[in-house]
Design an enzyme around this catalytic site. Structure first.
Site, PDB file in Angstrom:
ATOM      1  N   GLY A   5     -33.253  28.067  21.821  1.00 30.80           N
ATOM      2  CA  GLY A   5     -32.505  27.263  20.870  1.00 30.80           C
ATOM      3  C   GLY A   5     -32.903  25.804  20.773  1.00 30.80           C
ATOM      4  N   GLY A  38     -35.691  24.664  19.420  1.00 27.23           N
ATOM      5  CA  GLY A  38     -36.492  24.395  18.226  1.00 27.23           C
ATOM      6  C   GLY A  38     -37.969  24.684  18.384  1.00 27.23           C
ATOM      7  N   LYS A  39     -38.339  25.587  19.295  1.00 26.25           N
ATOM      8  CA  LYS A  39     -39.751  25.887  19.525  1.00 26.25           C
ATOM      9  C   LYS A  39     -40.433  26.412  18.269  1.00 26.25           C
ATOM     10  CE  LYS A  39     -38.894  28.784  22.792  1.00 26.25           C
ATOM     11  NZ  LYS A  39     -37.424  28.626  22.899  1.00 26.25           N
ATOM     12  N   THR A  40     -39.778  27.353  17.600  1.00 27.70           N
ATOM     13  CA  THR A  40     -40.415  27.961  16.433  1.00 27.70           C
ATOM     14  C   THR A  40     -40.609  26.939  15.321  1.00 27.70           C
ATOM     15  OG1 THR A  40     -39.467  30.121  16.971  1.00 27.70           O
ATOM     16  CG2 THR A  40     -40.224  29.788  14.711  1.00 27.70           C
ATOM     17  N   SER A  41     -39.591  26.140  15.042  1.00 31.26           N
ATOM     18  CA  SER A  41     -39.716  25.121  13.997  1.00 31.26           C
ATOM     19  C   SER A  41     -40.835  24.134  14.322  1.00 31.26           C
ATOM     20  CB  SER A  41     -38.392  24.374  13.828  1.00 31.26           C
ATOM     21  OG  SER A  41     -37.385  25.239  13.348  1.00 31.26           O
ATOM     22  N   ASP A  84     -42.492  36.196  21.103  1.00 32.13           N
ATOM     23  CA  ASP A  84     -41.062  36.392  21.353  1.00 32.13           C
ATOM     24  C   ASP A  84     -40.617  37.724  20.760  1.00 32.13           C
ATOM     25  OD1 ASP A  84     -38.314  36.266  21.588  1.00 32.13           O
ATOM     26  OD2 ASP A  84     -38.196  34.150  21.045  1.00 32.13           O
ATOM     27  N   THR A 136     -30.971  30.736  10.994  1.00 32.98           N
ATOM     28  CA  THR A 136     -31.718  31.591  11.906  1.00 32.98           C
ATOM     29  C   THR A 136     -30.829  32.284  12.941  1.00 32.98           C
ATOM     30  OG1 THR A 136     -33.737  30.310  11.602  1.00 32.98           O
ATOM     31  CG2 THR A 136     -33.606  31.652  13.584  1.00 32.98           C
TER      32      THR A 136
END
Length: 594
Positions: free
Chosen positions: A18, A20-23, A45, A502
């Site tokens: 949560g 913000g790794k993907t963003s 992931d 998300t």
């Protein structure tokens, strides 16, 4: 060093769920692509949401991102990788060996061990084999939440050591047969992870104590693996310049206090700081906003909508649960949505009502003791510790099956137990025994982030076979696990989410996976709602207004079977802090127009 100028060929983004790794991985990939570099973003992931963040359906092969020339992405799906790996190993023998032999081979490749090995095989192919990504200037890995990522990153060394020491008889030899031929690639993978000229690992954290503590733990463990080229990103920093809104003031003070207490090892790393953004960062426009590094200025005062029918507080679920004297409560959801706090609050409330309660976790990154910050009568806090469970399981198997073996046979059994898969079996067994405790009281389980949990549940039958093979019989707790999880009178799954795009989408996917496994959720918890907090700060109010469509979406999806927890000025830590989550009730319905 600025985040956007990181230019090693390989970039890893990791951190507590949560944060913000993907963003951030997608924004960095977009930035590099806009500078003319050809970029591949890979998600390792199991609960990947690359498609939603990038605004393009992403498959298991490099997919061009619409509207972003030079940018490609792919999802590394462990289950799909396992199926492909299994077929690749078995297919050459179809029509040659008898059908019984083919079935035996398929059985060897059907366990959770194969899922792990196949995922690693794909990961190592992308990282250790230059030809696999030869068409790209940069490869960015959007990794799973920290505990799972560390497991993934240790696999090259773990499997290499196991292959080197194996002489025969191990349970993993079926799956490993395809890996022995790849040892040079695995050695290259290990070397590339630790080469600062080729690989940078970006530790992503929120300006919160728990997230920074997790980042420090990750930093230490990565250093032990020889990975030291690290960059720290503090994402979502909120600074309140007016100081006249209690929620805004509390958020700013909480962030400032966390940064003031940052561990020295983290403080010494190159850093980037990104501000709190009132709206989500999905789609290319949202990623561009993240790249700009400055939140948009509110266009005048934000008028919050008139809302009179928000979901009730968590006490509505507690009342229903407390009608029984035993059972299991599972909090599940995307990393970072507050599962630990919700689990601790439920356990505390049940204990306060005189129930016998055990609060435990399957999440390697959870901090239940920190959330409770003290003892409560009737409440026992435990943790499923992988190292301890592995030692216990190994000792038990050697005692039961090894005491009458010849030295040669015992050596083969010990070799078998050195497989990295053994730890997964041991943790699974501990999970089953913990669930079994719900027959004599309440067990509240804070589970690992979604993808890892689903893999655990999906693997139940495979684990049954593994335990039968190593122990000869199934413990009752393992044999009864699936029936217990599928019994809605015994198991109550609370899906925890945030009022954002998300987390809600992933929670819907989680519910679908659970339903396919025959497990029916008890209800949803919408956590940390600014709309329900009473804030009137322009930036936070804009975020609050952004939440309403997602709250409505959950209400409609669950047919009202949901509760809403506000974002509190007081951090949900300790008895009084956690009690807010239960006792908010109608006092949190502050959502009249400004």
């Amino acid at each position: 060093m600025n985040l956007l100028t990181l230019d090693t060929r390989y970039l890893f983004f990791t951190g507590k769920g949560g944060v913000g790794k993907t963003s951030l991985s997608c924004a960095t990939g977009l930035s590099l692509a806009q500078r003319g570099r050809k970029v591949l973003i890979v998600s390792t992931d199991p609960a990947s949401n690359l498609s939603e963040v990038l605004g393009t359906p992403v498959g298991h092969a490099p997919t061009p991102i619409v509207g972003a020339p030079n940018l490609f992405a792919l999802d590394l799906d462990p289950r799909a990788a396992a199926a492909a790996y299994r077929e690749r190993m078995v297919a050459p023998y179809r029509g040659i060996l008898p059908e019984a032999a083919i079935q035996s081979m398929e059985e060897q490749f059907s366990g959770a061990c194969t899922v792990e090995i196949a995922a690693f095989d794909e990961f190592a192919r992308l990282l250790g084999d230059p030809s696999a990504t030869a068409g790209f200037d940069h490869v960015i890995f959007d990794t799973a939440p920290t505990g799972h990522t560390l497991r993934l990153l240790t696999l090259p060394s773990a499997w290499d050591e196991f292959i080197a020491s194996t002489t025969g008889g191990a349970s993993c030899l079926g799956p490993l047969a395809g890996l022995q031929q790849q040892r040079e690639r695995y050695a290259a993978t290990v070397a590339r992870l630790g080469n600062p000229a080729e690989t940078t690992l970006v530790l992503v954290s929120r300006p919160e104590r728990a997230a920074l503590r997790e980042a420090e733990r990750t930093r230490v463990e990565l250093a032990e693996l020889g990975i030291r080229n690290l960059h720290l990103v503090i994402n979502g920093l909120f600074a309140d310049e007016t100081g006249d809104d209690a929620i805004a003031r509390a958020m700013a003070e909480r962030h400032a206090a966390a940064l003031a207490a940052i561990p020295p090892g983290l403080a010494a790393l190159p850093q980037s700081t990104l501000p709190f953004l009132p709206r989500g960062t999905t789609g290319l426009a949202g990623l561009q906003q993240l790249l700009s590094g400055t939140p948009p200025a509110p266009q005048g005062p934000v008028a919050l909508p008139e809302v009179t029918d928000l979901p009730p507080g968590l006490s509505a679920f507690i009342d229903e649960l407390a009608r029984q004297d035993h059972g299991v409560v599972l909090t599940m959801g995307k990393g970072g949505v507050g599962k630990t706090s919700v689990a601790a609050a439920i356990a505390l409330a049940l204990a306060e009502r005189g129930k016998k309660v055990t609060l435990s976790t399957t999440d390697p990154a959870a901090h239940l003791a920190d959330a409770l910050a003290g003892e409560t009568a009737g409440l026992t806090v435990t943790r499923i510790d992988p190292a301890a469970e592995l030692a216990r399981y190994t000792s038990e198997v050697l005692e039961q099956k090894g005491k009458d073996l010849t030295p040669e046979a015992r050596a083969m059994l010990e070799e078998d137990l050195r497989s990295p898969c053994t730890e997964e079996i041991a943790v699974f067994r501990a999970f089953a025994h913990t669930v079994a405790g719900g027959t004599s009281g309440f067990v509240v389980l804070d589970t690992a982030p979604t993808g890892h949990t689903i893999l655990l549940l999906d693997a139940t039958e495979a684990y049954h076979r593994e335990v039968l093979r190593t122990q000869g019989d199934l413990p009752e707790a393992v044999r009864e696990l699936l029936p217990r999880l599928r019994d809605p009178d015994f198991t109550h799954v609370c899906i925890v989410t945030l009022p954002e795009s998300t987390p809600v989408s992933e929670a819907e996917a989680l519910e679908a996976d659970l339903e396919r496994a025959g497990i029916h959720p008890f209800g949803w918890v919408i956590n940390q709602s600014l709309l329900a907090s009473g804030t009137r700060h322009p930036c936070l109010a804009e975020r609050a207004a952004y939440e309403l469509p997602f709250i409505r979406r959950v209400q409609q999806h669950t047919r009202g079977r949901c509760v809403l927890i506000p974002w509190f000025a007081r951090e949900p830590v300790g008895r009084d802090g956690l009690w807010q989550l239960v006792d908010a009730g109608e006092k949190s319905r502050y959502c009249a127009a400004a």
